[in-house]
Design a protein around this motif. Structure first.
Motif, PDB file in Angstrom:
ATOM      1  N   THR A 107      -0.641  -2.979  -7.417  1.00  0.00           N
ATOM      2  CA  THR A 107      -2.016  -2.683  -7.119  1.00  0.00           C
ATOM      3  C   THR A 107      -2.660  -3.985  -7.435  1.00  0.00           C
ATOM      4  O   THR A 107      -3.857  -4.311  -6.879  1.00  0.00           O
ATOM      5  N   LYS A 108      -2.286  -5.011  -8.191  1.00  0.00           N
ATOM      6  CA  LYS A 108      -2.947  -5.963  -8.315  1.00  0.00           C
ATOM      7  C   LYS A 108      -2.799  -7.139  -7.015  1.00  0.00           C
ATOM      8  O   LYS A 108      -3.819  -7.698  -6.913  1.00  0.00           O
ATOM      9  N   LEU A 151       5.356   8.859 -20.024  1.00  0.00           N
ATOM     10  CA  LEU A 151       5.597   7.612 -20.353  1.00  0.00           C
ATOM     11  C   LEU A 151       5.946   6.921 -18.892  1.00  0.00           C
ATOM     12  O   LEU A 151       6.325   5.796 -18.785  1.00  0.00           O
ATOM     13  N   LYS A 152       5.498   7.427 -17.635  1.00  0.00           N
ATOM     14  CA  LYS A 152       5.943   6.973 -16.354  1.00  0.00           C
ATOM     15  C   LYS A 152       5.274   5.534 -16.261  1.00  0.00           C
ATOM     16  O   LYS A 152       4.207   5.267 -16.620  1.00  0.00           O
ATOM     17  N   ILE A 153       6.126   4.759 -15.459  1.00  0.00           N
ATOM     18  CA  ILE A 153       5.693   3.250 -15.056  1.00  0.00           C
ATOM     19  C   ILE A 153       4.667   3.529 -14.042  1.00  0.00           C
ATOM     20  O   ILE A 153       4.996   4.105 -12.906  1.00  0.00           O
ATOM     21  N   GLU A 154       3.568   2.892 -14.223  1.00  0.00           N
ATOM     22  CA  GLU A 154       2.688   3.043 -12.976  1.00  0.00           C
ATOM     23  C   GLU A 154       2.714   1.550 -12.181  1.00  0.00           C
ATOM     24  O   GLU A 154       3.272   0.534 -12.693  1.00  0.00           O
ATOM     25  N   PRO A 155       2.424   1.830 -10.974  1.00  0.00           N
ATOM     26  CA  PRO A 155       2.506   0.584  -9.924  1.00  0.00           C
ATOM     27  C   PRO A 155       1.370  -0.361 -10.184  1.00  0.00           C
ATOM     28  O   PRO A 155       0.939  -0.790  -9.196  1.00  0.00           O
ATOM     29  N   THR A 215       0.765  -1.260  -0.099  1.00  0.00           N
ATOM     30  CA  THR A 215       0.154   0.041   0.016  1.00  0.00           C
ATOM     31  C   THR A 215       0.835   1.286  -0.098  1.00  0.00           C
ATOM     32  O   THR A 215       0.624   2.172  -0.698  1.00  0.00           O
ATOM     33  N   SER A 216       1.813   1.360   0.635  1.00  0.00           N
ATOM     34  CA  SER A 216       2.986   2.222   0.787  1.00  0.00           C
ATOM     35  C   SER A 216       3.817   2.686  -0.332  1.00  0.00           C
ATOM     36  O   SER A 216       3.836   3.648  -0.828  1.00  0.00           O
TER      37      SER A 216
END
Length: 262
Positions: free
Chosen positions: A251-252, A243-247, A115-116
């Motif tokens: 989140t999955k 183009l930033k990489i998302e987390p 979560t953090s």
């Protein structure tokens, strides 16, 4: 690339593009209207061969760098996926321990860290730093593993697996954080920017009978060079910009946890 240019590119992208095109327009008009500067104009037959060689060398260099930073960008995504996989292995291993003593505590600690990462660390990485809150949660994961005392043979087997996973997870996290720093050295950026400006200025100096067509070609050529440099800069900063990489890998895990709680 210098920090102030990074800031302009990421926060004022369209403004930066417009300012650059205006500067190119001003230089073009200055060269074409100023009699003194007209003396430096080049015939296509004389300067064309030299210009073609310069453009070829610059194009090869730029293409090579784009490929390198694209590979690094993909590797960053793979490292994030690896980190999330190892964290999830810790989560799944918790079911080998009784909830009354260890199992639930393991899951809670892991979910707090995940979560953090999503809420604190990825936003911090957009500003080229890490999160103190996430670092604290990370330390708690280690403390949790240190505190486990397996009782049965089955628990000992799963504990050994957890130790392997947390070491691999720690390595993946360390590499992910190191990817915050750009990989291209300042000297390389100086070469790219200087090379692009030389090519554009060289093209402006060519003699032509139709200044409007010449100007249009210069603008289109400038746009291609600028967008390639912006692409390189964005790929070299995988946690910020368009183009930033998302987390999404993390989140999955949170989604899986929420579904288990239903």
């Amino acid at each position: 690339m210098p920090p102030f240019i990074d800031s302009i590119m990421f926060n004022h992208f369209y403004l930066a593009a417009c300012i650059f095109l205006l500067c190119i327009t001003a230089v073009f008009l200055l060269v074409k209207k100023n009699p003194l500067l007209k003396r430096f104009s080049l015939d296509l037959d004389i300067g064309g061969i030299i210009y073609g060689g310069i453009v070829a060398v610059y194009s090869i260099l730029l293409a090579f760098i784009v490929v390198i930073v694209w590979q690094q960008y993909q590797n960053t995504g793979d490292r994030i996926q690896e980190e999330s996989t190892k964290v999830f292995n810790l989560y799944r291993a918790s079911y080998a321990f009784p909830d009354s003593t260890t199992g639930k505590k393991i899951r809670t600690t892991v979910i707090n860290y995940v979560t953090s990462v999503v809420n604190d660390e990825f936003p911090s990485m957009e500003n080229d730093t890490t999160s103190a809150i996430t670092q604290k949660r990370y330390n708690q994961v280690w403390d949790m593993v240190y505190a486990i005392r397996p009782q049965t043979d089955n628990e000992k087997v799963w504990y050994a697996s957890m130790v392997t996973s947390i070491n691999q997870f720690a390595e993946a996290r360390s590499i992910r954080i190191s990817d915050i720093d750009p990989s291209l050295p300042p000297l390389m950026w100086k070469i790219l920017i200087a090379g692009g400006l030389i090519i554009i200025l060289f093209a402006i100096l060519f003699k032509t009978n139709n200044n409007k067509t010449h100007y249009l070609k210069i603008i289109l050529f400038s746009v291609i060079i600028v967008f390639n440099l912006i692409l390189v800069n964005m790929l070299d900063h995988p946690y910020k910009g368009m183009l930033k990489i998302e987390p999404s890998a993390f989140t999955k895990i949170l989604k899986h946890y929420k579904e288990e709680q239903k």
